[in-house]
Design a protein around this motif. Sequence first.
Motif, PDB file in Angstrom:
ATOM      1  N   VAL A  87      18.569 -44.325 -24.636  1.00  0.00           N
ATOM      2  CA  VAL A  87      18.431 -44.944 -23.301  1.00  0.00           C
ATOM      3  C   VAL A  87      19.564 -46.170 -23.346  1.00  0.00           C
ATOM      4  N   VAL A  88      19.795 -46.971 -24.353  1.00  0.00           N
ATOM      5  CA  VAL A  88      20.688 -48.123 -24.299  1.00  0.00           C
ATOM      6  C   VAL A  88      22.190 -47.535 -24.168  1.00  0.00           C
ATOM      7  N   ILE A  89      22.518 -46.536 -24.880  1.00  0.00           N
ATOM      8  CA  ILE A  89      23.731 -46.050 -24.860  1.00  0.00           C
ATOM      9  C   ILE A  89      24.148 -45.470 -23.643  1.00  0.00           C
ATOM     10  N   VAL A  90      23.180 -44.781 -23.007  1.00  0.00           N
ATOM     11  CA  VAL A  90      23.403 -44.152 -21.594  1.00  0.00           C
ATOM     12  C   VAL A  90      23.414 -45.021 -20.607  1.00  0.00           C
ATOM     13  N   GLY A  91      22.453 -45.918 -20.567  1.00  0.00           N
ATOM     14  CA  GLY A  91      22.300 -47.082 -19.551  1.00  0.00           C
ATOM     15  C   GLY A  91      23.581 -48.100 -19.740  1.00  0.00           C
ATOM     16  N   VAL A  92      23.655 -48.577 -20.847  1.00  0.00           N
ATOM     17  CA  VAL A  92      24.831 -49.562 -20.988  1.00  0.00           C
ATOM     18  C   VAL A  92      26.107 -48.853 -20.607  1.00  0.00           C
ATOM     19  N   VAL A  93      26.423 -47.788 -21.060  1.00  0.00           N
ATOM     20  CA  VAL A  93      27.918 -47.281 -20.726  1.00  0.00           C
ATOM     21  C   VAL A  93      28.059 -46.848 -19.298  1.00  0.00           C
ATOM     22  N   GLY A  94      26.736 -45.871 -18.869  1.00  0.00           N
ATOM     23  CA  GLY A  94      26.890 -45.460 -17.540  1.00  0.00           C
ATOM     24  C   GLY A  94      26.748 -46.568 -16.495  1.00  0.00           C
ATOM     25  N   ALA A  95      25.881 -47.659 -16.540  1.00  0.00           N
ATOM     26  CA  ALA A  95      25.585 -48.537 -15.725  1.00  0.00           C
ATOM     27  C   ALA A  95      27.004 -49.707 -15.837  1.00  0.00           C
ATOM     28  N   GLU A  96      27.325 -49.932 -16.820  1.00  0.00           N
ATOM     29  CA  GLU A  96      28.414 -51.219 -16.854  1.00  0.00           C
ATOM     30  C   GLU A  96      29.637 -50.388 -16.513  1.00  0.00           C
ATOM     31  N   SER A  97      29.868 -49.224 -16.900  1.00  0.00           N
ATOM     32  CA  SER A  97      31.280 -48.411 -16.596  1.00  0.00           C
ATOM     33  C   SER A  97      31.541 -48.438 -14.944  1.00  0.00           C
ATOM     34  N   TYR A  98      30.408 -48.095 -14.476  1.00  0.00           N
ATOM     35  CA  TYR A  98      30.048 -47.857 -12.958  1.00  0.00           C
ATOM     36  C   TYR A  98      30.588 -49.350 -12.238  1.00  0.00           C
ATOM     37  N   VAL A  99      29.748 -50.223 -12.760  1.00  0.00           N
ATOM     38  CA  VAL A  99      29.919 -51.430 -11.978  1.00  0.00           C
ATOM     39  C   VAL A  99      31.431 -52.251 -12.178  1.00  0.00           C
ATOM     40  N   LEU A 100      31.846 -52.059 -13.249  1.00  0.00           N
ATOM     41  CA  LEU A 100      33.139 -52.652 -13.734  1.00  0.00           C
ATOM     42  C   LEU A 100      34.307 -51.901 -13.027  1.00  0.00           C
ATOM     43  N   SER A 101      34.229 -50.519 -13.094  1.00  0.00           N
ATOM     44  CA  SER A 101      35.146 -49.783 -12.528  1.00  0.00           C
ATOM     45  C   SER A 101      35.299 -50.062 -11.144  1.00  0.00           C
ATOM     46  N   THR A 102      34.181 -50.079 -10.347  1.00  0.00           N
ATOM     47  CA  THR A 102      34.227 -50.439  -8.989  1.00  0.00           C
ATOM     48  C   THR A 102      34.824 -51.705  -8.728  1.00  0.00           C
ATOM     49  N   LEU A 103      34.550 -52.867  -9.415  1.00  0.00           N
ATOM     50  CA  LEU A 103      35.175 -53.814  -9.170  1.00  0.00           C
ATOM     51  C   LEU A 103      36.479 -53.878  -9.437  1.00  0.00           C
ATOM     52  N   SER A 105      38.463 -51.366  -9.281  1.00  0.00           N
ATOM     53  CA  SER A 105      39.332 -50.660  -8.269  1.00  0.00           C
ATOM     54  C   SER A 105      39.300 -51.541  -6.904  1.00  0.00           C
ATOM     55  N   ASP A 106      38.262 -52.238  -6.864  1.00  0.00           N
ATOM     56  CA  ASP A 106      38.380 -53.052  -5.510  1.00  0.00           C
ATOM     57  C   ASP A 106      39.502 -54.084  -5.485  1.00  0.00           C
ATOM     58  N   VAL A 107      39.617 -54.543  -6.846  1.00  0.00           N
ATOM     59  CA  VAL A 107      40.692 -55.673  -7.218  1.00  0.00           C
ATOM     60  C   VAL A 107      42.102 -55.052  -7.134  1.00  0.00           C
ATOM     61  N   ILE A 108      42.214 -53.733  -7.764  1.00  0.00           N
ATOM     62  CA  ILE A 108      43.505 -53.036  -8.088  1.00  0.00           C
ATOM     63  C   ILE A 108      43.408 -51.679  -7.323  1.00  0.00           C
ATOM     64  N   PRO A 109      43.484 -51.490  -6.262  1.00  0.00           N
ATOM     65  CA  PRO A 109      42.937 -50.014  -5.635  1.00  0.00           C
ATOM     66  C   PRO A 109      43.658 -48.927  -6.069  1.00  0.00           C
ATOM     67  N   ALA A 110      45.029 -49.250  -6.540  1.00  0.00           N
ATOM     68  CA  ALA A 110      45.822 -48.039  -6.903  1.00  0.00           C
ATOM     69  C   ALA A 110      45.473 -47.394  -8.199  1.00  0.00           C
ATOM     70  N   VAL A 111      44.645 -47.968  -8.849  1.00  0.00           N
ATOM     71  CA  VAL A 111      43.998 -47.332 -10.135  1.00  0.00           C
ATOM     72  C   VAL A 111      42.719 -46.709  -9.870  1.00  0.00           C
ATOM     73  N   PRO A 112      42.442 -45.444  -9.931  1.00  0.00           N
ATOM     74  CA  PRO A 112      41.214 -44.875  -9.807  1.00  0.00           C
ATOM     75  C   PRO A 112      40.004 -45.345 -10.769  1.00  0.00           C
ATOM     76  N   THR A 259      39.275 -63.548  -8.754  1.00  0.00           N
ATOM     77  CA  THR A 259      39.970 -63.573 -10.114  1.00  0.00           C
ATOM     78  C   THR A 259      39.038 -64.131 -11.110  1.00  0.00           C
ATOM     79  N   TRP A 260      38.264 -64.949 -10.681  1.00  0.00           N
ATOM     80  CA  TRP A 260      37.302 -65.904 -11.529  1.00  0.00           C
ATOM     81  C   TRP A 260      36.145 -64.856 -12.135  1.00  0.00           C
ATOM     82  N   MET A 261      35.771 -64.218 -11.078  1.00  0.00           N
ATOM     83  CA  MET A 261      34.683 -63.194 -11.207  1.00  0.00           C
ATOM     84  C   MET A 261      35.030 -62.021 -11.900  1.00  0.00           C
ATOM     85  N   THR A 262      36.235 -61.573 -11.874  1.00  0.00           N
ATOM     86  CA  THR A 262      36.709 -60.368 -12.421  1.00  0.00           C
ATOM     87  C   THR A 262      36.724 -60.526 -13.935  1.00  0.00           C
TER      88      THR A 262
END
Lengths: 444, 117
Positions: A87-103, A105-112, A259-262
Amino acid sequence: MRTVVATSAGLTLASSSFVAAVSVANFVLGDTAWIAILVGGLLCTLAAFCFSELNGLLPSAAGIRLYFNRAFNDRVSLTVSILYMLVVIVGVVGAESYVLSTLLSDVIPAVPPYVWIVLMLLLVTGMNIRGIKIAGIFQDIITYGLMFSMLAMGLIALFKVDFQLNAPLSPGGATGIISAVAVGVFLFVGFEWVTPLAEEVTQIRQISRGMMAALGILSVIYAIFTTAMTATVPKEVLASFAAPHLVFARAVLGGAGVTWMTAVSLAATLTTFNAGLLSVSRFMYATAREHALPQIFSKISMRYFTPWVSILTLFLIGLVVSGVILLTHRYLVLVHLAAAMESIVYVMAGLAVISLRRRMPEQERPYRIPFGNLVPVLTILVFAVLALTVLVTSPWVLVNLAVALLLCLVYVNTAVPYLKKKHQARRPATRRRPQRRPEGAGGN
Amino acid sequence: MATHEEITESLRVFTEKYNKNERLKIMNRDWNRVVVVQATDVDSQHTLTLVDGVVSLKEGKASNPDLTVISDSETLADIFYGDITPTGPYNNGTLRIIGSEDDIIRLDFISLMIWGE
């Protein structure tokens, strides 16, 4: 002590914590999320008392694997440990990667988004294989920097909106409050992962004090930050974004805030990823060494002394999980799943304290929870209710957790005995240690 | 219960096997550590000292060890003869090791290299 607090707090600070904070705010009325967060922190203190006694009694990096082994039995301990790590590895990797990659992509939209996920996983996997640890002074700088940033950003926002509590003590109905507190527990997930330091610190009581201090500091910071977020941006708007902290930072300080929050989010995710991968890969290595996982997972890099097969396996699992979450957008299920699993582990920690007081009454305890069994019993009751609340209100969490538990039970009861039998068959027929001659059987 | 002599002999065998393994010596040439091995049920204390990849054994306890391995005499003798892996006793609490987590893994790895699975 400073490092113990930083380690305990650092493991809980993650990008998905901001999502959980917004989730907490949405369960309660008005600007009362701070109540649920402080209550969540206070309840986690109950669990911290239990971990303090267990850690003092059995100081070991093996943590819950050892506590539950001694308190219940090896099968229960192995089943819960595997489930928890899963649960830890699925939860941490799944949720964290989703949130950070969304963030990002918002800052640098050119990168998927998926490219960001692959890059982050590659970076952390590389660090783990090379044996580069974020520890000591670096962990301190990152964690205290994160906490300072959250506090500063929160206070700036509250000052800017001239914040005043409107209905400070009216959080709404009981169901909403219980759900908010249950998800609020997620904000503190991982505070007890500092217990493996038990073998490294000179005084066991430092671990207890560090855990308590970390919970106290985090409760206040999360409460201020969440109140500031919901006071600046409407809760409904925050809830519609996977990276609500970015929306908040943009509203408070514009481009500079982004920038600070990123930077804050990147540091939070990298330290969480690194700690998660490090702990789970070592757990896999140790489990393979005791022949409860296939032997291949005990392979170690001859150059860096790290369990590279386990680390690479986790990298591949991370890629798959992140891909699935990116396609389904069900990252909140993972947040709730981790909260439910954490609550279950806290229930078992309370049970373990009571069980070990009966099984090992004479054993020295550097720390003993006062007032008899009151605190362990409260821990059991409180976290059982919180776990049930999450499971009842989120059917997907219930289904996922039930399936995972079933798989773990089948694995521990069928595959583990097979692996152990296979190992026994491979062992040398005779022991290397010479047989001792019986007393009085002197040679002539 | 194993005797002090049996623990000494197990550590002597362990030391000998280690020092015959050139690969291990090269891999640990930067890992200078003092390891104390201490029995809980008999009066038995030993010190393993790793310097430049070579390990030496002494009876008695060094004052400032990097690692301290504590267990009952039977478990210690079995571990250093390679009859059991350290992980089982470690996970059930029979074996306690005081030191950094990285050093504990390195010690387990040395045992794996000497004795196999």
